[in-house]
Design an enzyme around this catalytic site. Structure first.
Site, short mmCIF file in Angstrom:
data_model
loop_
_atom_site.label_atom_id
_atom_site.label_comp_id
_atom_site.label_asym_id
_atom_site.label_seq_id
_atom_site.Cartn_x
_atom_site.Cartn_y
_atom_site.Cartn_z
N GLU A 264 -25.61 3.66 15.96
CA GLU A 264 -26.90 4.09 15.41
C GLU A 264 -26.58 4.96 14.22
O GLU A 264 -26.20 6.13 14.37
CB GLU A 264 -27.73 4.82 16.46
CG GLU A 264 -29.20 4.87 16.15
CD GLU A 264 -29.59 6.06 15.31
OE1 GLU A 264 -29.61 5.89 14.05
OE2 GLU A 264 -29.85 7.12 15.86
N CYS A 298 -32.59 10.38 11.02
CA CYS A 298 -32.15 9.11 10.43
C CYS A 298 -33.31 8.17 10.14
O CYS A 298 -33.25 7.39 9.18
CB CYS A 298 -31.12 8.44 11.33
SG CYS A 298 -31.67 8.29 13.05
N GLU A 398 -28.57 8.43 1.90
CA GLU A 398 -29.34 9.30 2.80
C GLU A 398 -29.20 10.76 2.37
O GLU A 398 -28.08 11.27 2.25
CB GLU A 398 -28.85 9.11 4.24
CG GLU A 398 -29.73 9.75 5.27
CD GLU A 398 -29.33 9.37 6.68
OE1 GLU A 398 -30.21 9.19 7.53
OE2 GLU A 398 -28.11 9.25 6.94
#
Length: 496
Positions: A264, A298, A398
């Site tokens: 993940e 996330c 990110e």
């Protein structure tokens, strides 16, 4: 939890926290071979605890303990494992306020949000407790029809290694540790040294409700401990949450042993606002998610794609709401925005903002460190940047902070092209009053999940996970427990 389980770490410190131990079976070690980590409060910028760091030696001891406990735990009846998990869910629920207090101190998470996260963890525990006695096999050949018998049955892997980051440890426990235990595996957890306290408190509760020694072992540490856990051949599955680069390193290491993984990883989730959307509701959802974990999540919708006809109107709503967000002490019930995790993270995020503006992005709100009473902590004003190029760093990488970038689009096809233009594919959001368009767009978005008009993204009964650089494997729902099981086929040639 008795007061004796909490200790004051230093006369100069400002918070009581659980004393972190390296938990290896029935032993709790307070010194590690990799030394110690001085935990800094993200709220004040001051040291507040010392955390022992596991190295290869302590990880080996943890795996020893987990390996010894694996056949015992597997042999427990499903009903016994179910009942133990239900007791754990009740214990977590009863200690919600303490978990929220610890989260506020170690990560800066506002206590109101912290209570919601603990409630979520309790729901994950209860949900997977309900699956324990429903893991059934399948009969493939019936004796009456073929004269033979063949069936398949799900079995646990054995020892599972779980590595997760600092941003939301109590959620990671619910999403990873609990289904692994429910499936009958023993678990070695390596939490981040930057957020080990809630995990320690959880481990104490596991002891209190009666988990056998070695079923759950906890070894906080840096990459040294993580590497030792990944490379131990007795660990048969690795579940990892973190960044894509670390994920690739773990995959490369696991490849040498053909060891399966669950990944993940990061996200750069688009949030598409069409011109028929409820703009007030959509803006409130964007800003609310901006405040969740200070954007350190996330699946956070950090790229806001707004149809041209409502772009100016929607941006005005966003900036007004962002400017009204209250940052402050996480223990204050009115606080909605806490600090980021560290000074290093603060500097990195401000650097991303500066480069976006230098690259012709337009600063619409925030973009600065918060000063005054908050100057000692690692606070960043909620930041909105418009007119960003689609190839910019802030678009493609990110940020992991309270920062969103806003993009214009004219038509549906353009929105989908922009949304799909990164290597990530964890979550995507759609705001529209047209359900046909919502479903049509969702089918074209490259993402593990699509959430329409505020649909929830992370719940125990929903599969959650990504594609591309966001990883693979699913957490939540039946798929989440099946990740920790493997099928064995049994075929009998003749029945006497």
């Amino acid at each position: 939890m008795q007061a004796s389980s909490i200790h004051e770490v230093d006369s100069a410190d400002d918070a009581d926290l659980p004393r972190v131990a390296l938990r290896v079976g029935s032993e709790n070690l307070h010194e590690g071979s990799e030394g110690s980590f001085r935990h800094i409060s993200p709220v004040t910028g001051r040291p507040q605890a010392t955390v022992p760091l596991a190295g290869a030696h302590e990880v080996r001891l943890a795996v020893d303990s987990a390996s010894a406990a694996a056949p015992v735990w597997r042999a427990q009846t499903p009903q016994a494992r179910r009942d133990l998990l239900l007791r754990l869910a009740a214990a977590v629920d009863a200690h919600t306020d303490e978990f929220a207090r610890i989260n506020a101190i170690e990560t800066g998470t506002p206590t109101g949000l912290g209570r919601m996260l603990v409630h979520g963890a309790k729901e994950w525990i209860s949900y997977y407790a309900g699956w324990v006695d429903k893991l059934e096999g399948t009969v493939h050949n019936a004796v009456a029809n073929t004269g033979t018998l063949a069936f398949s049955q799900p079995e646990p892997y054995g020892v599972v290694g779980i590595i997760f980051p600092w941003n939301n440890p109590i959620a990671s426990i619910g999403m990873k540790v609990i289904p692994a235990l429910a499936a009958g595996n023993t678990v070695v957890v390596k939490p981040s040294e930057m957020a080990p306290f809630a995990v320690e408190y959880f481990a104490q509760l596991c002891d209190e409700v009666g988990f056998p020694p070695g079923v759950l072992t906890v070894v906080p540490g840096t990459s040294e401990a993580g590497n030792a856990l990944v490379l131990d051949p007795r660990v048969e599955l690795i579940s990892f949450t973190g960044g894509p680069e670390t994920g690739r390193q773990i995959l490369a290491a696991c490849a040498t042993q053909l060891k399966p993984t669950i990944m993940e990883l990061g996200g750069k989730s688009p949030n598409i606002v069409f011109d028929d959307a409820d703009l007030d509701r959509a803006a409130a959802q964007v800003i609310r998610s901006l405040g969740v974990l200070s954007g350190q999540a996330c699946v956070f919708g950090s790229r806001i794609l707004v149809q041209e006809a409502v772009y100016d109107e929607f941006v005005e709503r966003l900036t007004r709401l962002a400017d009204g967000m209250r940052a402050g002490d996480p223990a204050d019930a009115s606080t909605v925005l806490g600090p980021v995790i560290s000074e290093q993270a603060q500097d990195r995020i401000l650097g991303v903002i500066d480069r976006a503006i230098a690259g012709e992005g337009k600063l619409l709100s925030g973009g600065r460190k918060l000063e005054g009473d908050l100057s000692g902590g690692f606070y960043i004003a909620p930041t909105i940047i418009g007119e960003v190029d689609n190839d910019a760093e802030i678009t493609q990488k990110e940020t992991f902070g309270p920062v969103i970038s806003v993009y214009r689009f004219a038509a549906e096809d353009e929105a989908i092209e922009i949304a799909n233009s990164t290597a990530f594919g964890l979550g995507a959001y759609v705001q529209t009053a047209d359900i046909s368009r919502a479903l049509r767009v969702s089918s074209r978005l490259k993402s593990g999940g699509v959430y329409i008009n505020g649909g929830p993204s992370v719940m125990a009964n929903l599969p959650f996970g990504g594609i591309g650089d966001s990883g693979f494997g699913r957490e939540g729902a039946r798929a989440g427990i099946e990740e920790y099981l493997r099928l064995k086929t049994v075929s009998v040639g003749s029945i006497v």
